[in-house]
Design an enzyme around this catalytic site. Sequence first.
Site, PDB file in Angstrom:
ATOM      1  N   ALA A  44      14.527 -65.734  71.143  1.00 32.32           N
ATOM      2  CA  ALA A  44      13.617 -65.367  72.225  1.00 32.32           C
ATOM      3  C   ALA A  44      12.818 -64.155  71.767  1.00 32.32           C
ATOM      4  O   ALA A  44      13.257 -63.407  70.885  1.00 32.32           O
ATOM      5  CB  ALA A  44      14.412 -65.044  73.480  1.00 32.32           C
TER       6      ALA A  44
ATOM      7  N   GLY B 104      17.853 -67.888  70.654  1.00 36.32           N
ATOM      8  CA  GLY B 104      17.225 -69.010  71.374  1.00 36.32           C
ATOM      9  C   GLY B 104      16.778 -70.127  70.438  1.00 36.32           C
ATOM     10  O   GLY B 104      16.697 -71.294  70.851  1.00 36.32           O
TER      11      GLY B 104
ATOM     12  N   GLU C  26      19.751 -72.168  69.943  1.00 38.42           N
ATOM     13  CA  GLU C  26      20.010 -72.850  71.220  1.00 38.42           C
ATOM     14  C   GLU C  26      19.031 -74.006  71.438  1.00 38.42           C
ATOM     15  O   GLU C  26      19.397 -75.059  71.959  1.00 38.42           O
ATOM     16  CB  GLU C  26      19.919 -71.841  72.374  1.00 38.42           C
ATOM     17  CG  GLU C  26      21.078 -70.841  72.321  1.00 38.42           C
ATOM     18  CD  GLU C  26      20.923 -69.698  73.315  1.00 38.42           C
ATOM     19  OE1 GLU C  26      19.873 -69.014  73.269  1.00 38.42           O
ATOM     20  OE2 GLU C  26      21.829 -69.484  74.120  1.00 38.42           O
TER      21      GLU C  26
ATOM     22  N   GLU D 135      22.689 -62.289  69.255  1.00 36.88           N
ATOM     23  CA  GLU D 135      22.324 -61.520  70.458  1.00 36.88           C
ATOM     24  C   GLU D 135      23.125 -60.243  70.620  1.00 36.88           C
ATOM     25  O   GLU D 135      22.609 -59.231  71.094  1.00 36.88           O
ATOM     26  CB  GLU D 135      22.489 -62.399  71.715  1.00 36.88           C
ATOM     27  CG  GLU D 135      21.401 -63.432  71.920  1.00 36.88           C
ATOM     28  CD  GLU D 135      21.688 -64.761  71.224  1.00 36.88           C
ATOM     29  OE1 GLU D 135      22.573 -64.812  70.339  1.00 36.88           O
ATOM     30  OE2 GLU D 135      21.027 -65.756  71.572  1.00 36.88           O
TER      31      GLU D 135
HETATM   32  N1  CO8 Z   1      11.238 -61.625  68.742  1.00 35.64           N
HETATM   33  C1  CO8 Z   1      10.077 -60.971  68.480  1.00 35.64           C
HETATM   34  N2  CO8 Z   1       9.618 -60.739  67.232  1.00 35.64           N
HETATM   35  C2  CO8 Z   1      10.384 -61.168  66.205  1.00 35.64           C
HETATM   36  C3  CO8 Z   1      11.590 -61.854  66.409  1.00 35.64           C
HETATM   37  C4  CO8 Z   1      12.017 -62.101  67.756  1.00 35.64           C
HETATM   38  N3  CO8 Z   1      13.150 -62.756  68.058  1.00 35.64           N
HETATM   39  N4  CO8 Z   1      12.127 -62.147  65.184  1.00 35.64           N
HETATM   40  C5  CO8 Z   1      11.268 -61.674  64.274  1.00 35.64           C
HETATM   41  N5  CO8 Z   1      10.213 -61.085  64.875  1.00 35.64           N
HETATM   42  C6  CO8 Z   1       9.049 -60.452  64.230  1.00 35.64           C
HETATM   43  C7  CO8 Z   1       9.434 -59.112  63.597  1.00 35.64           C
HETATM   44  O1  CO8 Z   1       9.427 -58.090  64.561  1.00 35.64           O
HETATM   45  C8  CO8 Z   1       8.357 -58.975  62.550  1.00 35.64           C
HETATM   46  O2  CO8 Z   1       7.198 -58.524  63.170  1.00 35.64           O
HETATM   47  P1  CO8 Z   1       6.262 -57.392  62.425  1.00 35.64           P
HETATM   48  O3  CO8 Z   1       5.781 -58.089  61.182  1.00 35.64           O
HETATM   49  O4  CO8 Z   1       5.181 -57.110  63.409  1.00 35.64           O
HETATM   50  O5  CO8 Z   1       7.162 -56.254  62.129  1.00 35.64           O
HETATM   51  C9  CO8 Z   1       8.108 -60.403  62.094  1.00 35.64           C
HETATM   52  O6  CO8 Z   1       8.648 -61.246  63.126  1.00 35.64           O
HETATM   53  C10 CO8 Z   1       8.838 -60.751  60.795  1.00 35.64           C
HETATM   54  O7  CO8 Z   1      10.202 -60.403  60.948  1.00 35.64           O
HETATM   55  P2  CO8 Z   1      10.972 -59.444  59.931  1.00 35.64           P
HETATM   56  O8  CO8 Z   1      10.051 -58.488  59.292  1.00 35.64           O
HETATM   57  O9  CO8 Z   1      12.144 -58.856  60.661  1.00 35.64           O
HETATM   58  O10 CO8 Z   1      11.432 -60.508  58.845  1.00 35.64           O
HETATM   59  P3  CO8 Z   1      12.752 -60.476  57.926  1.00 35.64           P
HETATM   60  O11 CO8 Z   1      12.606 -61.598  56.983  1.00 35.64           O
HETATM   61  O12 CO8 Z   1      12.989 -59.111  57.395  1.00 35.64           O
HETATM   62  O13 CO8 Z   1      13.977 -60.792  58.947  1.00 35.64           O
HETATM   63  C11 CO8 Z   1      15.059 -62.009  60.716  1.00 35.64           C
HETATM   64  C12 CO8 Z   1      14.016 -62.042  59.584  1.00 35.64           C
HETATM   65  C13 CO8 Z   1      16.460 -61.837  60.120  1.00 35.64           C
HETATM   66  C14 CO8 Z   1      14.967 -63.324  61.439  1.00 35.64           C
HETATM   67  C15 CO8 Z   1      14.770 -60.816  61.672  1.00 35.64           C
HETATM   68  O14 CO8 Z   1      13.376 -60.877  62.048  1.00 35.64           O
HETATM   69  C16 CO8 Z   1      15.569 -60.817  62.924  1.00 35.64           C
HETATM   70  O15 CO8 Z   1      16.718 -60.400  62.902  1.00 35.64           O
HETATM   71  N6  CO8 Z   1      14.987 -61.266  64.061  1.00 35.64           N
HETATM   72  C17 CO8 Z   1      15.608 -61.214  65.359  1.00 35.64           C
HETATM   73  C18 CO8 Z   1      16.703 -62.249  65.494  1.00 35.64           C
HETATM   74  C19 CO8 Z   1      17.377 -62.140  66.848  1.00 35.64           C
HETATM   75  O16 CO8 Z   1      17.998 -61.155  67.163  1.00 35.64           O
HETATM   76  N7  CO8 Z   1      17.259 -63.204  67.662  1.00 35.64           N
HETATM   77  C20 CO8 Z   1      17.866 -63.262  68.969  1.00 35.64           C
HETATM   78  C21 CO8 Z   1      16.904 -62.840  70.026  1.00 35.64           C
HETATM   79  S1  CO8 Z   1      17.631 -62.787  71.656  1.00 35.64           S
HETATM   80  C22 CO8 Z   1      17.680 -64.411  72.124  1.00 35.64           C
HETATM   81  O17 CO8 Z   1      17.255 -65.270  71.424  1.00 35.64           O
HETATM   82  C23 CO8 Z   1      18.290 -64.710  73.457  1.00 35.64           C
HETATM   83  C24 CO8 Z   1      18.008 -66.137  73.871  1.00 35.64           C
HETATM   84  C25 CO8 Z   1      18.447 -66.424  75.253  1.00 35.64           C
HETATM   85  C26 CO8 Z   1      17.427 -66.756  76.256  1.00 35.64           C
HETATM   86  C27 CO8 Z   1      16.189 -67.516  75.831  1.00 35.64           C
HETATM   87  C28 CO8 Z   1      15.186 -67.674  76.943  1.00 35.64           C
HETATM   88  C29 CO8 Z   1      14.697 -66.446  77.587  1.00 35.64           C
END
Ligand code: CO8
Length: 260
Positions: free
Chosen positions: A68, A111, A114, A134
């Site tokens: 998400a 998400g 999921e 999460e």
């Molecule tokens: N949300 C928003 N932006 C994101 C997300 C995300 N989930 N994931 C990555 N991005 C963005 C980063 O902020 C980054 O943006 P910018 O270039 O502006 O800094 C860009 O994507 C590229 O990401 P990274 O630079 O971090 O890339 P890496 O290769 O270093 O890392 C990862 C990749 C490991 C995937 C890392 O981006 C990461 O850990 N992302 C978040 C993963 C996460 O925590 N996901 C869970 C989110 S919570 C959730 O999903 C709850 C769902 C339940 C309800 C759903 C309906 C509401």
Amino acid sequence: MTEANTEPLIVKNEGPIGVLQLHRPKVLNALNPELMSKLAAAAEAFDEDPEIRCILILGSERAFAAGADIADMAPRSVADMKQRDQFRDWDRLRRIRTPMVAGVSGFALGGGCELAMLCDLAVAADNAKFGQPEVSIGVIPGAGGTQRLARSVGRAMAMDMCLTGRMLDANEALRIGLVSRVLPSEGFEQAMMTVGGEIAKQAPLAVQLAKEAVEAAYETPLEGGIMAERNLFFSCFGTDDQKEGMQAFLEKRKPEWRNR
Ligand code: CO8
């Protein structure tokens, strides 16, 4: 092939296969409300179209969806989250009758994982990474992750994934039954069209009934599930396609489905 190419979702179809491609490349296809609402609406439109026999949900090579949208959620209160009712779109996806297949390349986190599990089956590219991270950002899975993992991969792996947030590679996901196949990442999208084609060429109503019957295993005790399957099996004999399928077999020819 027809294609509507707009962010955050690319909608196209190739014959009987409807493709929904998540397209927010700058944020690794993070799922925001706009994307989920468009995804649900496009899936419903395919579901209404009798020519569409299988729906593929794809991302990019780098990410199916990294969860998400954290930037969107970060400042929100309980009241905000409840009022927005984002899960309405997830529930709409759950009601799609046409088989939905997730083709997961790259990250399928939170998400994203999921969403892959909400599909009827998930196929991984060999570079896929799955996880429910999460807890690392102060929340828990909210789109069915704890429930679907516990049912599909069992309590131990569900706890391992949800409590540690660790990522699984494609082969581990295959071993625990989170995905049904792993395919090479090179040429993955085309290979997914072939997987979709394997479903699309079958008797469409029978495919929908088979999906319903397997789903019943999640909702009912064994006795009720066996009865549900039996009734669905009997109802196949009310379709033209059962007559055509069996007759075609006996006449050693290919069936021509009428979808009724
Ligand atoms: N949300 C928003 N932006 C994101 C997300 C995300 N989930 N994931 C990555 N991005 C963005 C980063 O902020 C980054 O943006 P910018 O270039 O502006 O800094 C860009 O994507 C590229 O990401 P990274 O630079 O971090 O890339 P890496 O290769 O270093 O890392 C990862 C990749 C490991 C995937 C890392 O981006 C990461 O850990 N992302 C978040 C993963 C996460 O925590 N996901 C869970 C989110 S919570 C959730 O999903 C709850 C769902 C339940 C309800 C759903 C309906 C509401």
